[in-house]
Design an enzyme around this catalytic site. Sequence first.
Site, mmCIF file in Angstrom:
data_model
loop_
_atom_site.group_PDB
_atom_site.id
_atom_site.type_symbol
_atom_site.label_atom_id
_atom_site.label_comp_id
_atom_site.label_asym_id
_atom_site.label_seq_id
_atom_site.Cartn_x
_atom_site.Cartn_y
_atom_site.Cartn_z
ATOM 1 N N HIS A 296 -6.868 -10.122 36.178
ATOM 2 C CA HIS A 296 -7.048 -10.740 34.862
ATOM 3 C C HIS A 296 -7.402 -9.699 33.812
ATOM 4 C CE1 HIS A 296 -11.309 -10.963 36.370
ATOM 5 N NE2 HIS A 296 -11.551 -10.532 35.136
ATOM 6 N N ARG B 74 -13.665 -11.353 24.887
ATOM 7 C CA ARG B 74 -14.874 -12.048 24.425
ATOM 8 C C ARG B 74 -14.489 -12.877 23.208
ATOM 9 N NH1 ARG B 74 -16.785 -7.047 26.164
ATOM 10 N NH2 ARG B 74 -18.347 -7.272 27.806
ATOM 11 N N GLU C 183 -9.169 -14.098 31.161
ATOM 12 C CA GLU C 183 -10.552 -14.577 31.221
ATOM 13 C C GLU C 183 -11.108 -14.587 29.800
ATOM 14 O OE1 GLU C 183 -14.913 -12.827 32.411
ATOM 15 O OE2 GLU C 183 -13.216 -12.227 33.664
ATOM 16 N N ASN D 299 -20.184 -15.664 25.100
ATOM 17 C CA ASN D 299 -21.623 -15.430 25.113
ATOM 18 C C ASN D 299 -22.217 -16.387 24.098
ATOM 19 O OD1 ASN D 299 -21.904 -13.082 26.981
ATOM 20 N ND2 ASN D 299 -20.448 -12.229 25.533
ATOM 21 N N HIS E 200 -2.984 -5.300 22.490
ATOM 22 C CA HIS E 200 -2.479 -6.666 22.470
ATOM 23 C C HIS E 200 -2.257 -7.171 23.885
ATOM 24 C CE1 HIS E 200 1.183 -4.115 22.467
ATOM 25 N NE2 HIS E 200 1.601 -5.005 23.347
#
Length: 130
Positions: free
Chosen positions: A5, A9, A56, A60, A74
Amino acid sequence: MRMLHTMLRVGDLERSLSFYTEVLGMQLLRRKDYPSGRFTLAFVGYGDEADNTVLELTHNWDTSQYDLGSGYGHIALGVDDIQAVCAAIRVKGGKVVREPGPMKHGSTVIAFVEDPDGYKVELIQLSSRG
């Protein structure tokens, strides 16, 4: 070895899940909250993780925005009909930031879209790869 993966974030997990599933057509494969660490992991992709590389999305809980930095490039997705895919992305509220056309110094037809956090996603016309 195989690639499992790539992690991004994200500032607003629901907004990002909506983009990757509704606009780009991925499936939410799994999602888990980690209350003691104050984060959530969500995995999205076009097929089961056993056979496909996935994305993924890490949220947070106390961070609503990130500086993308200058090192990120990218994510690339292969498509069969880049014009139709860009049109469908626009209809679903996605942002096409580079219209379909030949790449600079080459003949491969590409386009770029941007996710809600500003990450670039390259679309590559599969029949024109070279």
